[in-house]
Structures are given as structure tokens and as C-alpha cells.
Design a protein around this motif. Sequence first.
Motif, PDB file in Angstrom:
ATOM      1  N   PRO A 216      23.848  27.899 -18.394  1.00  0.00           N
ATOM      2  CA  PRO A 216      24.887  29.263 -18.163  1.00  0.00           C
ATOM      3  C   PRO A 216      26.141  28.999 -16.640  1.00  0.00           C
ATOM      4  CG  PRO A 216      23.332  28.749 -16.944  1.00  0.00           C
ATOM      5  CD  PRO A 216      23.269  27.394 -17.488  1.00  0.00           C
ATOM      6  N   SER A 217      26.677  29.753 -17.169  1.00  0.00           N
ATOM      7  CA  SER A 217      28.014  30.133 -16.045  1.00  0.00           C
ATOM      8  C   SER A 217      27.553  30.245 -15.154  1.00  0.00           C
ATOM      9  CB  SER A 217      28.887  30.899 -17.037  1.00  0.00           C
ATOM     10  OG  SER A 217      28.272  32.343 -16.656  1.00  0.00           O
ATOM     11  N   ASP A 218      26.608  30.738 -15.177  1.00  0.00           N
ATOM     12  CA  ASP A 218      25.945  31.440 -13.401  1.00  0.00           C
ATOM     13  C   ASP A 218      24.456  30.993 -13.361  1.00  0.00           C
ATOM     14  OD1 ASP A 218      25.711  32.695 -11.326  1.00  0.00           O
ATOM     15  OD2 ASP A 218      26.182  34.663 -11.917  1.00  0.00           O
ATOM     16  N   ILE A 219      24.050  29.983 -12.518  1.00  0.00           N
ATOM     17  CA  ILE A 219      22.505  29.748 -12.516  1.00  0.00           C
ATOM     18  C   ILE A 219      22.445  30.510 -11.335  1.00  0.00           C
ATOM     19  CG2 ILE A 219      23.213  27.722 -13.694  1.00  0.00           C
ATOM     20  CD1 ILE A 219      23.334  26.294 -11.253  1.00  0.00           C
ATOM     21  N   ASP A 220      23.280  31.228 -10.727  1.00  0.00           N
ATOM     22  CA  ASP A 220      21.816  31.851  -8.632  1.00  0.00           C
ATOM     23  C   ASP A 220      21.492  33.293  -9.716  1.00  0.00           C
ATOM     24  OD1 ASP A 220      24.215  31.461  -7.244  1.00  0.00           O
ATOM     25  OD2 ASP A 220      25.381  32.292  -7.628  1.00  0.00           O
ATOM     26  N   LEU A 221      20.369  33.277  -8.738  1.00  0.00           N
ATOM     27  CA  LEU A 221      19.124  33.477  -8.816  1.00  0.00           C
ATOM     28  C   LEU A 221      19.363  35.565  -7.870  1.00  0.00           C
ATOM     29  CD1 LEU A 221      16.319  31.935  -7.774  1.00  0.00           C
ATOM     30  CD2 LEU A 221      16.826  32.383 -10.270  1.00  0.00           C
ATOM     31  N   TYR A 222      19.071  36.623  -9.447  1.00  0.00           N
ATOM     32  CA  TYR A 222      19.500  38.124  -8.357  1.00  0.00           C
ATOM     33  C   TYR A 222      18.257  38.621  -8.211  1.00  0.00           C
ATOM     34  CZ  TYR A 222      24.600  36.764  -9.775  1.00  0.00           C
ATOM     35  OH  TYR A 222      25.486  36.137  -9.809  1.00  0.00           O
ATOM     36  N   PHE A 223      18.573  39.826  -7.760  1.00  0.00           N
ATOM     37  CA  PHE A 223      17.664  40.652  -7.259  1.00  0.00           C
ATOM     38  C   PHE A 223      17.382  41.942  -8.153  1.00  0.00           C
ATOM     39  CE2 PHE A 223      17.607  39.329  -2.418  1.00  0.00           C
ATOM     40  CZ  PHE A 223      16.208  38.983  -2.681  1.00  0.00           C
ATOM     41  N   ASN A 224      16.547  42.156  -8.506  1.00  0.00           N
ATOM     42  CA  ASN A 224      16.729  43.506  -9.835  1.00  0.00           C
ATOM     43  C   ASN A 224      16.939  44.861  -8.952  1.00  0.00           C
ATOM     44  OD1 ASN A 224      15.180  46.130 -11.329  1.00  0.00           O
ATOM     45  ND2 ASN A 224      14.169  45.063 -11.896  1.00  0.00           N
ATOM     46  N   ASN A 225      18.684  45.102 -10.470  1.00  0.00           N
ATOM     47  CA  ASN A 225      19.407  45.453 -10.085  1.00  0.00           C
ATOM     48  C   ASN A 225      18.350  47.439  -9.925  1.00  0.00           C
ATOM     49  OD1 ASN A 225      21.935  46.533 -10.399  1.00  0.00           O
ATOM     50  ND2 ASN A 225      21.330  48.029 -11.592  1.00  0.00           N
ATOM     51  N   SER A 226      17.129  47.662  -9.972  1.00  0.00           N
ATOM     52  CA  SER A 226      17.200  48.752  -9.251  1.00  0.00           C
ATOM     53  C   SER A 226      16.336  49.330  -8.264  1.00  0.00           C
ATOM     54  CB  SER A 226      15.386  49.377 -10.364  1.00  0.00           C
ATOM     55  OG  SER A 226      14.674  47.619  -9.083  1.00  0.00           O
ATOM     56  N   PHE A 227      16.258  47.801  -7.350  1.00  0.00           N
ATOM     57  CA  PHE A 227      16.648  48.090  -5.305  1.00  0.00           C
ATOM     58  C   PHE A 227      18.079  48.196  -4.748  1.00  0.00           C
ATOM     59  CE2 PHE A 227      13.550  44.478  -6.545  1.00  0.00           C
ATOM     60  CZ  PHE A 227      12.578  45.014  -5.996  1.00  0.00           C
ATOM     61  N   PHE A 228      19.127  48.621  -6.222  1.00  0.00           N
ATOM     62  CA  PHE A 228      20.048  49.053  -5.372  1.00  0.00           C
ATOM     63  C   PHE A 228      21.014  50.139  -5.449  1.00  0.00           C
ATOM     64  CE2 PHE A 228      19.718  44.210  -4.965  1.00  0.00           C
ATOM     65  CZ  PHE A 228      20.275  44.007  -4.078  1.00  0.00           C
ATOM     66  N   PRO A 229      21.987  50.422  -5.366  1.00  0.00           N
ATOM     67  CA  PRO A 229      23.000  51.777  -5.766  1.00  0.00           C
ATOM     68  C   PRO A 229      22.913  52.420  -6.480  1.00  0.00           C
ATOM     69  CG  PRO A 229      23.356  51.041  -3.522  1.00  0.00           C
ATOM     70  CD  PRO A 229      22.305  50.267  -3.776  1.00  0.00           C
ATOM     71  N   ALA A 230      22.881  52.989  -7.553  1.00  0.00           N
ATOM     72  CA  ALA A 230      23.053  53.458  -9.254  1.00  0.00           C
ATOM     73  C   ALA A 230      24.474  52.950  -8.966  1.00  0.00           C
ATOM     74  CB  ALA A 230      23.643  54.757  -9.151  1.00  0.00           C
ATOM     75  N   GLY A 231      24.460  52.150 -10.221  1.00  0.00           N
ATOM     76  CA  GLY A 231      25.797  52.085 -10.926  1.00  0.00           C
ATOM     77  C   GLY A 231      25.912  50.432 -10.271  1.00  0.00           C
ATOM     78  N   THR A 232      25.098  49.882  -9.572  1.00  0.00           N
ATOM     79  CA  THR A 232      25.551  48.213  -9.790  1.00  0.00           C
ATOM     80  C   THR A 232      24.843  47.645 -10.257  1.00  0.00           C
ATOM     81  OG1 THR A 232      25.104  48.462  -7.225  1.00  0.00           O
ATOM     82  CG2 THR A 232      24.955  46.674  -7.510  1.00  0.00           C
ATOM     83  N   VAL A 233      25.835  46.749 -11.236  1.00  0.00           N
ATOM     84  CA  VAL A 233      25.349  45.267 -12.674  1.00  0.00           C
ATOM     85  C   VAL A 233      24.544  44.769 -11.962  1.00  0.00           C
ATOM     86  CG1 VAL A 233      27.103  46.361 -13.758  1.00  0.00           C
ATOM     87  CG2 VAL A 233      27.513  44.884 -12.420  1.00  0.00           C
ATOM     88  N   SER A 234      23.676  43.943 -12.660  1.00  0.00           N
ATOM     89  CA  SER A 234      22.459  42.477 -12.238  1.00  0.00           C
ATOM     90  C   SER A 234      23.041  41.598 -11.894  1.00  0.00           C
ATOM     91  CB  SER A 234      22.002  42.438 -13.122  1.00  0.00           C
ATOM     92  OG  SER A 234      22.516  41.909 -14.643  1.00  0.00           O
ATOM     93  N   LYS A 235      24.565  41.448 -12.039  1.00  0.00           N
ATOM     94  CA  LYS A 235      25.952  39.983 -11.733  1.00  0.00           C
ATOM     95  C   LYS A 235      26.440  40.684 -10.794  1.00  0.00           C
ATOM     96  CE  LYS A 235      23.630  37.709 -15.114  1.00  0.00           C
ATOM     97  NZ  LYS A 235      22.996  36.503 -14.164  1.00  0.00           N
TER      98      LYS A 235
END
Length: 275
Positions: A216-235
Motif C-alpha cells: 500500500p502507498s501508506d502503511i501508517d496506523l491512524y486513530f479513528n476519525n471520530s476522535f478528532f474535530p469535524a472535517g478531519t479525514v482518516s488520512k
Amino acid sequence: MNLTHENSLLQEISNLFDSGKIQDSVALTTQAVGSGLTAQEVVIKIRKLIPTIRQRLSAAKFYLAAMENMNYASYLGGQPSMFEDQKPFIDFSDSDLQVQINVSNSDTFPLVVFIVLNGFFSNLVSLEDCVAKMIGVFYDLPLDDRSGYIRKALNSKMPNGKLTLNLRAFHAIDQSGKPNPTGSSFNIASEIRHQLIHGDIAEIVFFPSWSLLGFPSDIDLYFNNSFFPAGTVSKHADTEMIAFCKEAYEGTVNFVDECYELIHDDLQHNGILPV
């Protein structure tokens, strides 16, 4: 960690103790509600809380180092043949310890991520309770773990307004006076810790997998988008696991150190403890 004002605060406490300027708490002398503390108990409690805060920060830093040394690329949906002669999942050392963790299969990988994150956020969030207790002792407030009560009590104490502002900024208070769950890295960290206690790791961290075309082009781990302010995407970079944890850790260290500085200045200004 860079707690530049810790030693000066401890030295000021020693100076006040040696000069007999440590006071019994008001709750003790007036028999008000609450047990209160004698002058000696005040010093003993503070001298225990400050090292405890450092221990919590050191533990959080340990788990952060584990995150930064994770070798998880091979576990993100790789085939069994890819695990041959594989490097340890976590491998790091410093002058005091050496840590090496091997993971036997991809199914165990999320479990280890959970253990590391749980250790990091539990220590990061719990140390704020220690800070609240310490402030309660310094400013002779009822011994209450709730940081919201500490903020309200300090609002009426001057010249301690700078400390109150530091607390409010750290917790990002909303218009109703309550901590905003997405308003600061610490509030987000508190929400993640809550979910780590009650939820599944797959609902907290996004685990990418290999594409059919290869890596994959991006193998980092990300926190669920719901923890962050509205408008932030998972990447979005702010949701990447290690980057966010570093920001939360550094912000907490700065918060603690600034509290130490402001308390030290108050002690010098008032010449007594509790202030």
C-alpha cells in the motif's frame, strides 16, 4: 522530558519548610468539611506527588518509544512467507533497559498495539489527576480529584489567574464550562483512553492492509476519525498514531512544567505554603 522548573519548585518548598512558612490547611484549623492537612503533611504529600508525576511521564515516554520502534509493515495483511527471518515487532534500548517483542502471527499484532496504546494513554491521563491533587494542596483547596473543581476554585483566587488560564487552555473548555472532547490533544487523549477501556482496538485504530497490486502507498496506523474535530479525514497527518501521541506527550510535559513555574512564582510572591 524537559521539566525545567521541577527542581526550582522543590527547592522553594524546602526553603519555605526550613523557614517555618508552611501552614496547616484552613480545613484543619477551622474544622471545616474535609480532613485538612498539617504543615508537615502538606510537604510530605507534595514531595510524593511531584515524583509520581515524573514517573507517569516516564512511563508514557517508554510506551511512546515502543510505538516509534514498531516494525509493523509485515503484519498488515502479509502472507505467511513474509514472516520468515522477520525482525522483532518492537526492538529498542537506552542506557537503562532493552526491550524486544516478537509477534508470532498477524492476529497477535493488534493485541500488542492495544497493550502499548493502553499503557501510553493510561499514564498520560492519570498524571493529570496527580497535578490536580498537587494544585489542591498548594492552594489549600478541598482534596478533590476533579480538575473542573480545581479550575472553578482558582477562578476566585488572585493573583493565580495565570494558572487558571493554563488549566483552561490545556483542557479546552467549551462555552458551557466543560472540557471539549475534541478541543485539545489532551481531551482527545482522554477520549481515546476511555475507548481503550470499553471498546475494541479495531474501532480505535485503522489498520491498513496490502493491496492486490503489492505494497500500500501508506502503511501508517491512524486513530479513528471520530476522535478528532469535524472535517478531519482518516488520512490527515494529525490522526496518525505516532505523530498524535508525540504531540499529546509533548503538550502534557509543557503543561506540567508551566504549572510548576506558575506555582513557584506564586510561592515566591506570597512567601507561604499553602498560598
